[in-house]
Design a protein around this motif. Structure first.
Motif, PDB file in Angstrom:
ATOM      1  N   UNK A  54       0.813  -1.217   0.000  1.00 27.94           N
ATOM      2  CA  UNK A  54       0.000   0.000   0.000  1.00 27.94           C
ATOM      3  C   UNK A  54       0.854   1.278   0.000  1.00 27.94           C
ATOM      4  N   UNK A  55       1.908   1.280  -0.818  1.00 28.11           N
ATOM      5  CA  UNK A  55       2.821   2.420  -0.855  1.00 28.11           C
ATOM      6  C   UNK A  55       2.656   3.276  -2.118  1.00 28.11           C
ATOM      7  N   UNK A  56       1.891   2.804  -3.076  1.00 32.84           N
ATOM      8  CA  UNK A  56       1.899   3.385  -4.422  1.00 32.84           C
ATOM      9  C   UNK A  56       1.327   4.795  -4.499  1.00 32.84           C
ATOM     10  N   UNK A  57       0.215   5.036  -3.798  1.00 28.90           N
ATOM     11  CA  UNK A  57      -0.490   6.308  -3.955  1.00 28.90           C
ATOM     12  C   UNK A  57       0.002   7.349  -2.966  1.00 28.90           C
ATOM     13  N   UNK A  58       0.215   8.566  -3.465  1.00 26.74           N
ATOM     14  CA  UNK A  58       0.521   9.678  -2.581  1.00 26.74           C
ATOM     15  C   UNK A  58      -0.712  10.054  -1.755  1.00 26.74           C
ATOM     16  N   UNK A  59      -1.877   9.919  -2.394  1.00 26.56           N
ATOM     17  CA  UNK A  59      -3.136  10.266  -1.723  1.00 26.56           C
ATOM     18  C   UNK A  59      -4.231   9.323  -2.209  1.00 26.56           C
ATOM     19  N   UNK A  60      -4.754   8.504  -1.316  1.00 22.93           N
ATOM     20  CA  UNK A  60      -5.849   7.595  -1.659  1.00 22.93           C
ATOM     21  C   UNK A  60      -7.164   8.339  -1.423  1.00 22.93           C
ATOM     22  N   UNK A  61      -7.520   9.157  -2.398  1.00 26.13           N
ATOM     23  CA  UNK A  61      -8.629  10.094  -2.235  1.00 26.13           C
ATOM     24  C   UNK A  61      -9.991   9.382  -2.210  1.00 26.13           C
ATOM     25  N   UNK A  62     -10.986  10.007  -1.593  1.00 25.40           N
ATOM     26  CA  UNK A  62     -12.326   9.412  -1.497  1.00 25.40           C
ATOM     27  C   UNK A  62     -12.922   9.114  -2.885  1.00 25.40           C
ATOM     28  N   UNK A  63     -13.620   8.014  -2.997  1.00 25.34           N
ATOM     29  CA  UNK A  63     -14.305   7.585  -4.211  1.00 25.34           C
ATOM     30  C   UNK A  63     -13.358   7.393  -5.398  1.00 25.34           C
TER      31      UNK A  63
END
Length: 378
Positions: A54-63
């Motif tokens: 779970x390192x890939x995203x800088x920001x796991x934004x809503x939806x």
């Protein structure tokens, strides 16, 4: 000797990888996993391994998944800004772990994204496990072949799931040490598999792998079956793992109207083994593969296999006409029909229990693999 020795494994989150990694449980090594996708949640079945996930995203934004599904263009634009660089993250983790060895599973998935780093750290030992179509299929594409020729000379050690791929690796620059041929996920739990085994004389099922997609060739098998209705009337025909392309073909096939024909989609590994234990004949057809685990499982469970032979891979375990039959042209409907027809008549005279399944037992292979890590690598 093993104390404080570290192995850093690089892979997608797959069943085969988890099974291979679990060979090292309680072996004394400290094992780390760098999820090359960067998107996996914590995996409980390898809970003894340090997991970089779970390192890939800088920001796991809503939806985010909603945007991905409904507005793919916008999603792709955002992702270009939102995803971390795989090589940068891997190098950071490599320096944090300081492993004795790095072990990558599948070249184009887990070697190519980190080759810049591994060329920089020239003294870092590196194992590559070749699985499935990893070399055989992708050597046919210039961009992938470019990666293959770049990566293989850097690899120190090689595992494969068939002899064919060792020869391909040497052809494209591998000069390291070959560690042997092993099933992709390590061995099989033979004792558990035996609980699924039904007596051979009572079996009436023809089991077919329903993959079409990129490399599967289930549809030519369906077309061959359509020509054998009278010969198949006493059998139950079960297709498993059926993908969308195969389902689409079957919608307009006469097979759908046969009372003895049943098609199912994706099922669990245990459910596959249960089907294998009931099958008299197993059919797997593709235009590219390594040594198919389903073939080995069929042999271990006493099903008589009819299997395609891309690059001569399955002839490594199948003696044509003796313990199985080889499909030499995966697109040739007449050939497949002829093999099916002959097998239906002769299978009751075949010895389907002659396969040395104990050689593929998880515990036996586990011991061999641990010794290889211990004596040849670390």
């Amino acid at each position: 000797m093993k104390a404080n020795k570290k192995i850093l494994m690089v892979s997608m989150p797959t069943l085969h990888f988890f099974r291979w990694a679990n060979q090292l449980k309680d072996s004394g090594y400290e094992v780390f996993w760098f999820d090359i996708t960067g998107m996996s949640a914590y995996v409980e079945k390898i809970n003894w391994i340090h997991q970089k996930i779970d390192w890939k995203l800088k920001w796991n934004y809503p939806k985010r998944n909603f945007v991905k599904k409904r507005f793919p263009g916008i999603y792709d634009f955002i992702q270009k800004k939102n995803e971390k660089d795989t090589a940068v993250e891997f190098e950071r983790y490599l320096n944090e772990v300081k492993p004795d060895i790095v072990h990558s599973f599948a070249l184009y998935v887990s070697c190519a994204p980190i080759i810049d780093v591994m060329e920089k750290y020239v003294h870092q030992k590196w194992i590559y496990s070749s699985w499935g179509s990893d070399l055989f299929y992708f050597q046919n594409f210039p961009e992938y072949l470019k990666d293959i020729k770049r990566i293989l000379p850097r690899i120190n050690y090689l595992f494969t799931d068939c002899k064919r791929d060792y020869n391909i690796a040497k052809e494209y620059g591998f000069k390291g040490e070959f560690l042997g041929v092993f099933p992709g996920g390590g061995g099989f739990d033979i004792a558990k598999m035996e609980t699924y085994r039904e007596p051979i004389p009572s079996r009436k099922t023809i089991l077919i792998k329903g993959f079409q997609g990129r490399s599967g060739r289930a549809i030519p098998v369906f077309k061959a079956l359509e020509r054998l209705k009278n010969q198949l009337i006493d059998f139950q025909i079960v297709v498993f793992g059926t993908d969308p392309e195969a389902f689409q073909y079957l919608e307009s096939s006469v097979l759908n109207h046969w009372e003895n024909f049943n098609v199912i989609g994706k099922i669990s590994h245990d459910e596959v083994l249960q089907l294998m234990g009931k099958a008299l004949i197993y059919v797997g057809n593709s235009n590219s593969d390594g040594m198919p685990n389903t073939l080995l499982e069929a042999l271990c469970l006493g099903a008589f296999p009819i299997q395609s032979n891309p690059g001569g891979v399955t002839e490594e375990v199948i003696n044509h006409g003796k313990n199985g039959c080889l499909i030499e042209d995966c697109e040739n409907i007449s050939e497949i029909k002829s093999i099916l027809e002959k097998t239906i008549i002769e299978v009751k005279f075949k010895n389907t229990d002659s396969f040395p399944k104990i050689d593929y037992d998880f515990k036996n292979i586990q011991q061999q693999v641990i010794l290889i890590y211990e004596h040849k690598i670390i």
